[in-house]
Design an enzyme around this catalytic site. Sequence first.
Site, mmCIF file in Angstrom:
data_model
loop_
_atom_site.group_PDB
_atom_site.id
_atom_site.type_symbol
_atom_site.label_atom_id
_atom_site.label_comp_id
_atom_site.label_asym_id
_atom_site.label_seq_id
_atom_site.Cartn_x
_atom_site.Cartn_y
_atom_site.Cartn_z
ATOM 1 N N SER A 224 0.644 -16.683 -17.268
ATOM 2 C CA SER A 224 0.593 -17.792 -17.795
ATOM 3 C C SER A 224 0.289 -17.218 -19.396
ATOM 4 C CB SER A 224 -0.597 -18.757 -17.667
ATOM 5 O OG SER A 224 -1.839 -18.003 -17.923
ATOM 6 N N ASP A 225 0.524 -17.998 -20.527
ATOM 7 C CA ASP A 225 -0.104 -17.551 -21.841
ATOM 8 C C ASP A 225 -1.616 -17.772 -21.604
ATOM 9 O OD1 ASP A 225 -0.378 -16.671 -24.201
ATOM 10 O OD2 ASP A 225 1.074 -17.866 -25.031
ATOM 11 N N TRP A 226 -2.163 -17.457 -22.662
ATOM 12 C CA TRP A 226 -3.672 -17.391 -22.866
ATOM 13 C C TRP A 226 -4.364 -19.049 -22.407
ATOM 14 C CZ3 TRP A 226 -7.051 -13.652 -24.173
ATOM 15 C CH2 TRP A 226 -8.478 -13.956 -24.341
#
Length: 747
Positions: free
Chosen positions: A281-283
């Site tokens: 995932s992104d942050w």
Amino acid sequence: MKATFKILSTALVLLSACGGNPNSGSNSQSAEDRFVDSVVNSLTLKQKIGQLNQVTAGQVEEMEALAASGMMGSILNEANPQNLNRIQKAAVDNPPHIPVLISRDVIHGYKTIFPIPLGQAASFDTALVRQGSEISAVEASSDGIRWTFSPMLDIARDPRWGRIAEGYGEDPYLTSVMGAAAVRGYQGNGNLSKPTSMAACAKHFVGYGAAVGGRDYNSTYIPMRQLRNVYLPPFRAAANEGVATYMSSFNDNDGVPSTGNKLILSDILRGEWKFDGFVVSDWFSIGEMVNHGFADDMKHAAERAINAGLDMDMVANAYKDNLEALISEGKVSEKTVDNACRNIVRIKYRLGLFTNPYISTSQDVKYAPAHLAAAQKSAEESAVLLKNNGVLPFKNFKKILLTGPMSDAPHDQLGTWVFDGEKSHTVTPLVALKDAGYEVNYVPVLTYSRDKNLSNLSKAIAAAKTADVIVFVGGEESILSGEAHCLANLNLQGAQSQLLEALKKTGKPVVSVIMAGRPLTIADDLNNSDAMIYMFHPGTMGGPALVNLLSGNVTPSGKLPVTFPKSVGQVPIYYGQNMTGRPASGHEVLLDDIPAEAGQTSLGCTSYMLDAGFGPLLEFGFGLSYTSFEFSDFNINRTSFSGENDEIKVTFLIKNSGNYDGAEIPQLYVRDLSASITRPIKELKAFTRVFLKKGESKKVELSMPLSSLKFFGLDDKEVLEKGKFTLWIANSSNVDKAAWKCDFEVK
Ligand code: BGC
């Protein structure tokens, strides 16, 4: 350091029984599968979930404890090799004995900083991009980093969006070839198990660059055909290059956040492209699905993400805290978790982490002379000459008035996303010009790009009197582009334009050098300059690169990877727009042409703006040179083709007919004249970089497989349609000035 791998030893027995070697061998696919299965099958559910969890660095003791508990599949933001070796030891000494994947944002260099990716794209030099990424991997892996969150493959057609700096510009083809080159360089040129390689991460999957209004994190509305034809191709090219990982993007596209988008993460990525690495995932983007209103709470978000095909959770703890419960409630199957875990273990295996998890700190490769030389070459090739009334290269100029806020800005010339490159290693224009023996009178006037204080202007004007030439180095500080740094006004910040205007009035030749993270609206600044070189943010070696360009040791050869608008109101403006029903005719009625009390009429009748016309300030692919090139003797292998394996080949001669050695970048554009859907006015399909000594000629071939004419049509299926096409060979996307044009047919 010595590791004890209980699981590994079982797996190795298995492997040796079938003659396999963990990282190579004739039967490597099955050896890998056996290894990965043997690891994953021996894990408890909790341990599998631990592999899906990525944490950000904290106190080293806490990190060791987390690694020892098996709940840390990956770590980011720790780059201290001693700490990393401690964390790694805790992981491999304790069950389940699986090494941690150490990651970081190594975006355009680790210590030696290369130009920002948008600048690198301007080089149109895939070999140099590959080399830059390889050097980044060599330096970063020497501190233990084996996974980088790069390259960013987001097509960006809106310079207000700060992250335009991080990608390769507006064009699907250029972004595809540059991205693939970066992946290759990071990933050991196809040998990920090399200890000096890093797994690459194709991000942000997908559509992130189309954020509404250029505002970061905003929604996107990309219809499926456009997604397939414009935004997905670079990611597909990365899959074909064997990229190890993908990162889901923050945006929701037409209502579906990428982090929970099964169509993208599973059906296309794995189903169609056969990707077998893992998706992170992104942050906190799993958590952000709650903010999106796409999930009730963190648990629901975890369920939607894992069921969509998102393997690793970056810092949200959503999987760690919720997957066990979700499985016991039947909302997520254990098989789904097994698959995600397998994908992650597979990449750890390919990186050779099971055989060598530790960092050898014996060798210091950072800022190696060869790395600095490559960074300098990259900065030279990334620079685009936008204007030159003959003042460049310097002829008899000895005395320089150096002014402007980026003349000696060692931090800011590095650009966005620099965590590790130290400004103490940056060579600025001021330092480099002095080193080269010029007599430099340095009067910055403005001390940073947003500075509005012109109180020292009179000093600069006075100094201009004794100077042979004025060099103004301006642009944007690094913090003004990159993530979350979007702008509504793209003029030079602060009082830079006023400074330039005043300098121009001195009558001395003015050379402007712009260091920026995006295209800026520089029409007036171009007028106030005798020459302008656009360097983007050039990195560590920007200063020496600039000296070579000014002096003529190196001839500028960069070409714009993105359209420069005349004003923000033209945005988005890009060369590959679809053919409209009322294409620009060249007969534009502009504001000043309209009489007072004009009667109602469809002025101009084509798609343009009354106060800006149709065209941009500077088109994609544009860039001047000190020398001149003549194209001749064109030949196409045939004008009728069939089948996607057929190939179009155009050969021609390029002659350097000017007075300097230099490189030209011939570009091949194609228009599909009539198709089942409207198609772009023109599309870049091939280019090459040709270096020629003055007077030299070379035969050049540009080729494209017919398959590159395929597109996703009416039923969202990829087709190669029969019909007529036009092809141009040009030195920019302005094909009206093309060197050659030819029609061909696909039968
Ligand atoms: C960015 C990513 C980056 C990640 C990890 C996010 O905010 O969008 O591009 O890789 O942080 O630092």
